[in-house]
Structure formats: structure tokens, C-alpha cells
Design an enzyme around this catalytic site. Structure first.
Site, mmCIF file in Angstrom:
data_model
loop_
_atom_site.group_PDB
_atom_site.id
_atom_site.type_symbol
_atom_site.label_atom_id
_atom_site.label_comp_id
_atom_site.label_asym_id
_atom_site.label_seq_id
_atom_site.Cartn_x
_atom_site.Cartn_y
_atom_site.Cartn_z
ATOM 1 N N ASP A 195 -10.756 1.946 -3.181
ATOM 2 C CA ASP A 195 -11.301 1.722 -1.841
ATOM 3 C C ASP A 195 -12.827 1.771 -1.868
ATOM 4 O O ASP A 195 -13.462 1.505 -0.842
ATOM 5 C CB ASP A 195 -10.776 2.791 -0.870
ATOM 6 C CG ASP A 195 -9.387 2.449 -0.363
ATOM 7 O OD1 ASP A 195 -8.968 1.296 -0.548
ATOM 8 O OD2 ASP A 195 -8.730 3.325 0.212
ATOM 9 N N ASP B 80 0.835 -1.197 0.000
ATOM 10 C CA ASP B 80 0.000 0.000 0.000
ATOM 11 C C ASP B 80 0.873 1.251 0.000
ATOM 12 O O ASP B 80 2.074 1.200 0.280
ATOM 13 C CB ASP B 80 -0.895 -0.048 1.254
ATOM 14 C CG ASP B 80 -2.176 0.755 1.116
ATOM 15 O OD1 ASP B 80 -2.307 1.530 0.154
ATOM 16 O OD2 ASP B 80 -3.043 0.611 1.997
HETATM 17 C C1 DGJ Z 1 -5.853 1.808 1.813
HETATM 18 C C2 DGJ Z 1 -6.218 0.551 1.094
HETATM 19 O O1 DGJ Z 1 -6.692 0.847 -0.177
HETATM 20 C C3 DGJ Z 1 -7.247 -0.201 1.926
HETATM 21 O O2 DGJ Z 1 -7.676 -1.331 1.242
HETATM 22 C C4 DGJ Z 1 -6.612 -0.543 3.234
HETATM 23 O O3 DGJ Z 1 -5.552 -1.441 3.023
HETATM 24 C C5 DGJ Z 1 -6.139 0.701 3.938
HETATM 25 N N1 DGJ Z 1 -5.286 1.503 3.093
HETATM 26 C C6 DGJ Z 1 -5.386 0.353 5.193
HETATM 27 O O4 DGJ Z 1 -4.793 1.431 5.767
#
Ligand code: DGJ
Length: 711
Positions: free
Chosen positions: A530, A462
Site C-alpha cells: 500500500d 483483497d
Molecule cells: C488494501 C489494499 O491494499 C488497497 O489497495 C485498497 O484496495 C484497500 N485495501 C481498500 O480497502
């Protein structure tokens, strides 16, 4: 794709024309009047036809005699550097140590092999060489271009102000239109199609990542192309940091696209003897419309970009939306048990496992399992997951640090920062400078240890904030970090993969902020957004798959109402939307009813039967998401077909007409694996597939058609 002829490069000495033949297209450039002219990019020509292509200045100025206002070659040069009488988009801009700007390049040689061409140019005065590189693939119409810039001097640096990987000149057409994607966090890759503006249109990221707001590709057509017909030129850039793509439409209706890494204002001091290599820019001409363009890009990415295109991506479970930061071994183990019952093959622990508090304020950078949450480390959970037959995966965010962390307290100089400026925190975090060797070594070491100690087969990598105050005080050439950070990320991933060949990586940047051809060369899938609201996802996934294959698009089924939008949708609709990519589960399974779990298990089983078609087949967008009433996608290989149909809002009195399918072999016959109904390809193509959609909002269906072999 039916290959017309073998691919290859060639040179005609009489006209000084170089040709590059892909299976279905030809690209040509020529040395004329001491300059490198772009001559042709389009449907396949013979060498003789390409050699006979006329080249002349586009501007009418020539016919009228001399003029002091027209630059005759703008928009038609093979690589448009800054210098002399050029006013178009400069792909290359430099300043020499004596203050002189601009280049005066002349070709000094070429190197040709069957699949590669390099043309070298040198400045007539200053010690600088530019090498234009081209690469062909035998089974793809994509042409890969890049450029190297070398300071041949031994004393002075050269300041590089812009250095694009390619400029692509398109032929004259009356009214060019551009297709591209735009968006923001939670609404990535939304397709836009608009008339190309006269002048210059810039798509860019100044954020240090590919970005949620634009993606480094554009498609151009003359305004008449459709899903299955018409000429489409596409250009993409393989780069995962800041980038820029400038489309220029001239008054003479020429369109050119210049693209490269970095953004306006970023420079690079090229030291004596140093060589700077651009990333790859890939271009493709397709005569068969936007659908054919997407299918050709998907095939190219699978054959020539992805590290493991032959693999089928597993159904994963990710705990993020179920628990957010509230994680511990008991809850994770319970979710793992439920996920395995539904058919998940991979269990991924998301953010929170190392944090001292249940939020994002602290701990990033201190990559130790929090013993309050996992008293015996990851081992018991990992063993439980494996005993259920699933692989074990872990979320990481290697490029980030919370100021409230031991790492930051020990290495405050490791973050991007400027003297006399605040270090702006976003999500309570700062960006580690992956341009530094010590930061790369530190990241590589702990990632290596994490994989070794946990047996993880999957990392979700991430990256949750954009750059700010992007400096490195004391560095001789501070802007380099914009390029070097991205190179560092690539390098750490490459080394990790080399050390752990069975490790698979998901690219994520707060959803789809890091999606490009370079990250796909070292990851296996991408978290597209997300936003897991299935209705929004239809649009996000439509834009995503315009260039990138559905087999890398990770899509979870989450809870209803959706945690962010509050929209209620049936479980089947959520599943069907996610099943058009790489299906994952991301809901709070502990809260799902027995009926929901039963339905989910059968949908996971169905997905496993059809996923080779979705992940590796050919995608036909029968009806895009905003088509009136019905959205429909078809995936096919040489045998089977699967069709997904979605109707978000029912309208009284309007039924669902038969849905014409695409791309079926004329003589084939198919059987619906669920109803047993049989259809001839001709009927499916010219009349359509009858659809049976449930009543109500967010109705959907999936039809799997198996090809019948005639005796
Ligand atoms: C952003 C990601 O896109 C989410 O799926 C998740 O992993 C969060 N970060 C966690 O902080």
C-alpha cells in the site's frame, strides 16, 4: 541457462543412493545404517561421483568412542522426524492415541520415474506411513519436495504436531549467511542479510496469511557470495497461510532449513485412513551468486508456477488513492476517461462500491452494488470502460465480513471465533471461515455471479486483516481451520478461474500480505504494498524481486506529495520506479495538469514498448537501492536491453560515472533508441553506459538499447 545434461532421477543399488539431477545441479540421498541420509546438494555430479560420495557421521563423537551427548546425524538427515536420538529441528512430530510420541520409521519402498521420486517409510510399530516426494523439471534447477502422511490404522487418530514439507540439509561451510525479507504493512519485503545465528532461527507467520512481516523463502551462502558470483542455496515454501521456516546452524557448521505450513502449537488430528498432504517446498542451488539465483527463480516461476506466463500484464488504472471510499459512477467514469487517454488498458473499481457509508464500518459481506452510488448497477460504468478500449476490473474481499452486514446478522457462526472470547475486530471486520464448505459455496456463488453480470475480466482479491480467536466451536479438530482456510481460498480461486478462463486475479492483502508461490499459481499479479511512495518502493520492489518475477509485481504511479509519506518526487521518477514492475496508474488523474498528463502518456507508451523485457526478461541488479548514490536495474532478453537508473540525492562535485552492464553477448552491438548512440557490448560491459540524469533530488532515467544485427 545452459543445460549440462538431461535432468533425471536415478538409483545406485550398490550404495543405495538416489540421485536427482537438474540441468546444473545434483541432489543425492542414501539409505545407510537403516536411516535416510542426505548426501549432497550442489554443482552437478555424475552418477558415479554421487555414488562415491562418502557418508559418515559428522560428530567427532565417533572418533572418540561412544558419548551420551552427541546426536551424530543432526543436520544431515534427509527428513528429520522426531523420535529416538534426535535433537535437531523435527520436521515431523506426532503423538499416538496411547500417548507415545515420536516415530521410528524405516524405508519400505520407492517409486522412480524420470522426473519424480517417492520414498515411502513406515513406522516399525504404529500404523503410519510417510511418503517423501521429489519432482524435477527439465528446464529448471528448482527441486520441488512435499510429504504425505497417512494414518493406516482403522481405529485411532494420530495427533500431528508438526508436519513440514521438507528439511533441506546444506553442506558444511565455514560461516553461513542468510538472506531473507522482513517488514510490516507499508514496508514489505525489505531485504536483510545477516550471519546465520548459531542455534535456530525461525521465520514465521502466525497471522493466517503469508504476512507482511516475513516471506517464506530464505537464501544461504557462505558469506562470500555476491550479486554475480558465489554459491547460493535457496528454499521457498508454496503456502498462503501461516507458515514456519526454521534454520538450524549446528556447532559443526551444518545448516539445515525445515519448512512447512502452520505454526507452533497448531495440530491436526489425522483420522484413521486419512492422508495429509504438505504444500510444496522448492529448493535451488545456484553457483552464480544472488543475481543468478533471482533470475533462475524468476524463470522457474514463469515456466512452472504462473497460470499465464506467456501474457503481458496490462497497464491498469486503480481508483483507490484517487477516491478512497468516496466513489460513485460519475467520478469513476471521469477517471476512466482520463485513464484511457493516458493509455491504460484495464480500469479497476476499488473498495466502496457496495458500502452503505463512505468508510470501512459496514457492508462487507453484502456484495450488492450500492444503488445510491451506481443507480443502474455496474453496467453503465463497465460499458463506458469497455467503450474506451479497457477491460473492467473490480475489487473484492471475499474472506471478510463487517459485523454491520446482513451476512453477519444471518450467519454469525461463519466467522472465526472461540467460545467465551470476544470477537476482536480489526478494521471493523471479522474473518469468514473458508474452511467451511458452506462459506466456500457462498463465496464461489457470488463471485461467479459478479463476474457473469459485470463482464469483469479482473478481480483484485483483497484480505485486510489477520486472524484472531481462530476457532470453530463444535468442530472435532478446530485447529484444522488454519490449513483449511487457506485451502478454501485456493479452491474458490481455482474454481472461479476454471469457470472463467479469461478472468485474471490480483492477490492483495493490505498490500503485499499474501505473496508466495502457492498464490502465484492461481493469481496473475500481486499488489506489492500500500506504500506507493516511489523512494520506499525501490526498496520494497528490490526485496520482492529477489525471488518473485518483476512481471507479477503491480506498481502504481500515484500523486505527489505522496498521500501517506508526504514525499514529493518528480513524475518521471515515480513512473520509472513503477516501470520496473507491472506499471499501473493510481493517482487522482482529475488533478493532474495537462503537462503531467502529456508526460504520463508518453511514459506509458514507452513502458508498452519495453514491458516484455521488464515482465519476461532477465533482471540484473546493477546497483541495489542502498548503493552509494545510484541505484540501477537492467532488464534484458536475447535482443534488447533496458536500463533504469535512480539517484535520490545529488552530491555536489560527484557526477555519474558510466554504468557497467551485465550479461550481454560479447559480440553484440546496441543502439540507444532515444539518442541513436551506438555501443559495443564490450564497452558497455567493461567501461559502462554513459548516463544522463536530470538535476535535483529523485533524478532518474531509462535507456532502451536495441540490438543491432550485423550485416
Ligand atoms: C488494501 C489494499 O491494499 C488497497 O489497495 C485498497 O484496495 C484497500 N485495501 C481498500 O480497502
Amino acid at each position: 541457462m545452459t543445460a549440462l545434461r538431461p535432468t533425471g532421477t536415478g538409483f545406485d543399488p550398490d550404495t543405495a543412493t538416489w540421485f536427482l539431477h537438474t540441468p546444473n545441479t545434483t541432489y543425492a540421498l542414501r539409505l545407510t545404517d537403516g536411516r535416510l541420509a542426505h548426501v549432497y546438494w550442489g554443482a552437478a555430479l555424475t552418477d558415479a561421483e554421487a555414488a562415491a560420495l562418502p557418508v559418515r557421521a559428522e560428530s567427532g563423537a565417533r572418533q572418540r568412542g561412544s558419548t551420551s551427548f552427541e546426536a551424530r546425524y543432526d543436520g544431515t538427515e534427509e527428513y528429520a522426524w522426531d523420535g529416538g536420538v534426535r535433537y535437531g529441528v523435527p520436521s515431523l512430530q506426532v503423538r499416538f492415541a496411547d500417548g507415545a510420541r515420536g516415530l521410528d520409521l524405516e524405508p519400505v519402498g520407492d517409486e522412480i520415474t524420470v522426473d519424480r521420486l517417492t520414498i515411502r517409510l513406515r513406522d516399525r510399530h504404529y500404523p503410519v506411513e510417510v511418503a517423501l516426494r521429489y519432482r524435477l523439471r527439465p528446464d529448471s534447477d528448482v527441486l520441488e519436495r512435499s510429504v504425505s502422511l497417512t494414518n493406516l490404522g482403522d481405529a485411532e487418530p494420530i495427533e500431528v504436531l508438526r508436519f513440514d514439507a521438507a528439511s533441506w540439509a546444506l553442506p558444511h561451510r565455514d560461516d553461513y549467511r542468510l538472506s531473507h525479507v522482513t517488514g510490516m504493512w507499508g514496508a514489505e519485503t525489505r531485504l536483510r542479510r545477516e550471519v546465520a545465528a548459531a542455534g535456530e532461527t525461525v521465520f514465521t507467520s502466525r497471522r493466517g496469511i503469508t504476512s507482511h512481516h516475513a516471506n517464506p523463502w530464505v537464501m544461504a551462502d557462505d558469506g562470500t557470495a555476491g550479486e554475480e558470483h558465489g554459491e547460493v542455496w535457496s528454499v521457498a515454501l508454496a503456502w498462503s497461510g501461516s507458515w514456519r521456516m526454521t534454520v538450524q546452524r549446528t556447532p559443526l557448521e551444518r545448516l539445515s532449513v525445515s519448512t512447512g505450513f502452520g505454526h507452533d502449537g497448531i495440530s491436526w488430528r489425522l483420522a484413521p485412513g486419512e492422508r495429509l498432504d504438505s504444500p510444496v517446498s522448492a529448493g535451488m542451488f545456484t553457483p552464480g551468486g544472488f543475481g543468478a539465483a533471482s533470475r533462475a527463480w524468476h524463470a522457474h516461476v514463469r515456466r512452472h508456477v504462473l497460470p499465464h506466463p506467456e501474457e503481458i500484464r496490462p497497464v491498469l488504472y486503480n481508483s483507490w488513492e484517487a477516491t478512497f471510499f468516496d466513489i460513485d459512477v460519475a467520478r469513476q467514469s471521469a477517471l476512466a476517461t482520463r485513464a484511457a487517454e493516458l493509455g491504460a488498458e484495464l480500469f479497476v473499481v476499488d473498495d466502496g462500491w457496495f458500502r452503505p457509508y463512505q468508510d470501512d464500518r459496514a457492508g462487507l459481506g453484502d456484495w450488492r452494488v450500492n444503488p445510491d452510488l451506481f443507480p443502474d448497477g455496474f453496467a453503465p460504468l463497465a460499458e463506458h470502460v469497455r467503450s474506451l478500449g479497457m477491460g473492467f476490473g473490480i475489487w473484492v474481499e471475499p474472506e471478510m465480513v463487517n459485523p454491520d452486514s446482513d451476512l453477519y446478522r444471518s450467519h454469525p457462526d461463519w466467522v472465526l471465533h472461540q467460545p467465551h472470547r470476544a470477537r476482536t475486530e480489526l478494521r471493523n471486520q471479522l474473518v469468514l471461515n473458508f474452511g467451511r464448505d458452506d462459506v466456500r459455496a457462498w463465496a464461489g456463488a457470488w463471485l461467479h455471479g459478479l463476474v457473469r453480470d459485470t463482464g469483469a475480466v479482473f478481480l483484485k482479491w483483497d484480505m485486510n486483516r489477520t486472524f484472531s480467536e481462530a476457532g470453530q466451536p463444535g468442530a472435532a479438530d478446530p485447529d484444522r481451520l488454519w490449513i483449511e482456510h487457506t485451502r478454501g481460498v485456493h479452491l474458490v480461486m481455482d474454481r472461479l478461474r476454471a469457470a472463467w478462463p479469461d478472468l485474471r486475479i490480483e492477490s492483495c492483502s493490505g498490500g503485499g500480505g499474501r505473496l508466495d508461490l502457492a498464490i502465484l499459481a492461481r493469481t496473475d499479479q500481486v499488489w506489492a504494498s500500500d506504500n506507493t511512495d516511489a523512494a520506499d518502493r525501490l526498496r520494497i520492489q528490490d526485496g520482492f524481486t529477489r525471488l518473485y518475477p518483476p512481471g507479477v509485481l503491480e506498481a502504481w504511479v500515484t500523486d505527489s506529495p505522496n498521500t501517506v509519506t508526504g514525499r514529493r518526487t518528480p513524475l518521471a521518477f515515480r513512473f520509472h520506479v513503477a516501470m520496473t514492475g507491472v506499471l499501473g496508474l493510481g493517482g487522482d488523474l482529475a488533478a493532474w495538469s495537462d503537462d503531467e498528463r502529456c508526460e504520463a502518456a508518453s511514459l506509458v507508451a514507452l513502458y508498452k514498448r519495453i514491458r516484455p523485457l521488464v515482465q519476461q526478461g532477465r533482471l540484473y541488479r546493477l546497483r541495489p537501492p542502498d548503493a552509494d548514490g545510484l541505484c540501477a536495474l537492467q532488464f534484458a532478453d536475447d535482443d534488447d536491453v533496458v536500463v533504469f537508473a535512480f539517484r535520490e540525492t545529488p552530491r555536489m562535485g560527484f557526477g555519474v560515472p558510466p554504468l557497467p552492464l551485465a550479461g550481454l553477448p560479447r559480440s553484440a552491438r546496441y543502439r540507444d533508441t532515444s539518442t541513436g548512440a551506438e555501443y559495443d557490448a564490450g564497452v558497455l560491459t567493461h567501461h559502462g553506459l554513459p548516463l544522463d540524469l536530470p538535476r535535483g533530488e529523485y533524478a532518474s532515467t531509462v535507456v532502451h538499447l536495441e540490438r543491432r544485427r550485423r550485416p
